[in-house]
Design a protein around this motif. Structure first.
Motif, mmCIF file in Angstrom:
data_model
loop_
_atom_site.group_PDB
_atom_site.id
_atom_site.type_symbol
_atom_site.label_atom_id
_atom_site.label_comp_id
_atom_site.label_asym_id
_atom_site.label_seq_id
_atom_site.Cartn_x
_atom_site.Cartn_y
_atom_site.Cartn_z
ATOM 1 N N THR A 28 -13.010 -14.531 31.017
ATOM 2 C CA THR A 28 -14.170 -15.386 30.797
ATOM 3 C C THR A 28 -14.924 -15.529 32.117
ATOM 4 O O THR A 28 -14.320 -15.712 33.169
ATOM 5 C CB THR A 28 -13.725 -16.764 30.278
ATOM 6 O OG1 THR A 28 -13.041 -16.573 29.031
ATOM 7 C CG2 THR A 28 -14.910 -17.687 30.061
ATOM 8 N N MET A 81 -20.890 -12.463 16.746
ATOM 9 C CA MET A 81 -20.613 -12.655 18.167
ATOM 10 C C MET A 81 -19.581 -13.781 18.286
ATOM 11 O O MET A 81 -19.548 -14.702 17.471
ATOM 12 C CB MET A 81 -21.895 -13.035 18.910
ATOM 13 C CG MET A 81 -21.722 -13.064 20.392
ATOM 14 S SD MET A 81 -23.258 -13.168 21.344
ATOM 15 C CE MET A 81 -24.231 -14.330 20.468
ATOM 16 N N SER A 82 -18.768 -13.702 19.282
ATOM 17 C CA SER A 82 -17.743 -14.716 19.508
ATOM 18 C C SER A 82 -18.370 -16.103 19.538
ATOM 19 O O SER A 82 -19.413 -16.314 20.141
ATOM 20 C CB SER A 82 -17.029 -14.437 20.832
ATOM 21 O OG SER A 82 -16.191 -15.514 21.158
ATOM 22 N N LYS A 83 -17.721 -17.025 18.893
ATOM 23 C CA LYS A 83 -18.203 -18.417 18.874
ATOM 24 C C LYS A 83 -18.063 -19.063 20.257
ATOM 25 O O LYS A 83 -18.632 -20.100 20.515
ATOM 26 C CB LYS A 83 -17.408 -19.233 17.859
ATOM 27 C CG LYS A 83 -17.456 -18.673 16.452
ATOM 28 C CD LYS A 83 -18.731 -19.050 15.771
ATOM 29 C CE LYS A 83 -18.670 -18.627 14.318
ATOM 30 N NZ LYS A 83 -19.692 -17.734 13.920
ATOM 31 N N ASP A 84 -17.298 -18.411 21.142
ATOM 32 C CA ASP A 84 -17.066 -18.970 22.473
ATOM 33 C C ASP A 84 -18.172 -18.619 23.464
ATOM 34 O O ASP A 84 -18.149 -19.103 24.592
ATOM 35 C CB ASP A 84 -15.719 -18.489 23.013
ATOM 36 C CG ASP A 84 -14.560 -18.995 22.171
ATOM 37 O OD1 ASP A 84 -14.693 -20.086 21.587
ATOM 38 O OD2 ASP A 84 -13.533 -18.294 22.094
ATOM 39 N N PRO A 97 -16.777 -15.071 26.919
ATOM 40 C CA PRO A 97 -15.325 -14.910 26.917
ATOM 41 C C PRO A 97 -14.945 -13.469 27.256
ATOM 42 O O PRO A 97 -15.729 -12.546 27.044
ATOM 43 C CB PRO A 97 -14.929 -15.253 25.480
ATOM 44 C CG PRO A 97 -16.146 -15.028 24.680
ATOM 45 C CD PRO A 97 -17.311 -15.284 25.595
ATOM 46 N N SER A 99 -13.399 -9.794 27.178
ATOM 47 C CA SER A 99 -13.275 -8.795 26.130
ATOM 48 C C SER A 99 -12.810 -7.489 26.755
ATOM 49 O O SER A 99 -13.245 -7.123 27.852
ATOM 50 C CB SER A 99 -14.627 -8.590 25.437
ATOM 51 O OG SER A 99 -14.567 -7.485 24.550
ATOM 52 N N ARG A 150 -24.505 -5.285 22.230
ATOM 53 C CA ARG A 150 -23.803 -6.446 22.805
ATOM 54 C C ARG A 150 -24.767 -7.252 23.673
ATOM 55 O O ARG A 150 -24.796 -8.479 23.602
ATOM 56 C CB ARG A 150 -22.596 -6.001 23.631
ATOM 57 C CG ARG A 150 -21.463 -5.472 22.787
ATOM 58 C CD ARG A 150 -20.234 -5.141 23.603
ATOM 59 N NE ARG A 150 -19.517 -6.381 23.869
ATOM 60 C CZ ARG A 150 -19.123 -6.775 25.072
ATOM 61 N NH1 ARG A 150 -19.368 -6.038 26.126
ATOM 62 N NH2 ARG A 150 -18.469 -7.906 25.223
#
Length: 173
Positions: A28, A81-84, A97, A99, A150
């Protein structure tokens, strides 16, 4: 073994640099808005340059590369997409975050270029077979499409957050 002896020395530092870059994205981190475009831009240029240098600017080659980019990019764009992922519209950094996908993509491009180099040195006729040419160029394009999608998802998030932070006109009356 003779192939390993003929690998230029600069390939190994490049590989280590790509591994470091990919690994650094597994954690992250805070990323400024503008920097989110650097890696996709660099990888797009390298991917297209590798394609053109190896296979030329033939219509089938360019179409294959573009279709690979569009298909993979569309799939990535539609993937949630990641909720983070967070975006702060005031000082404009993303909290992204970690990856492992960037490392996988960097290694895919490296391996593709390496295999093309080995084939070019050992069996150059294979690089001129249509099925191999189209497979390799669409793979280069797919990596490009994923990188671009992305980054585009992050920019979409920034635009959505900026729009939701914009002052709304008040009603008088």
């Amino acid at each position: 073994m003779s192939i390993l002896n003929k690998i230029p020395y600069w390939v190994f530092p490049l590989l280590l640099g790509l591994i470091w870059l990919g690994y650094s994205q597994s954690r992250t981190r805070q990323v400024p808005l503008g920097r989110t475009a650097i890696l996709p831009l660099m990888m797009s240029i390298l991917s297209l340059q590798g394609t053109l240098k190896t296979f030329g600017a033939q219509p089938a080659v360019l179409t294959s590369w573009l279709l690979g980019a569009l298909v993979a990019g569309t799939v990535m764009w539609r993937t949630a997409m990641s909720k983070d992922v967070r975006y702060n519209p005031h000082n404009r950094p993303f909290t992204v975050p970690g990856s492992w996908l960037p490392l996988a993509l960097l290694m895919a491009v490296f391996v593709l270029k390496f295999c093309i180099g080995v084939l070019g040195a050992t069996q150059p006729a294979l690089l001129h077979q249509a099925n191999i040419t189209l497979a390799l160029t669409s793979a280069f394009g797919a990596c490009t499409g994923i990188f671009i999608a992305r980054a585009a998802c992050l920019w979409r998030l920034a635009l959505q957050n900026s729009a939701s932070q914009a002052p709304r006109p008040s009603r008088v009356g």
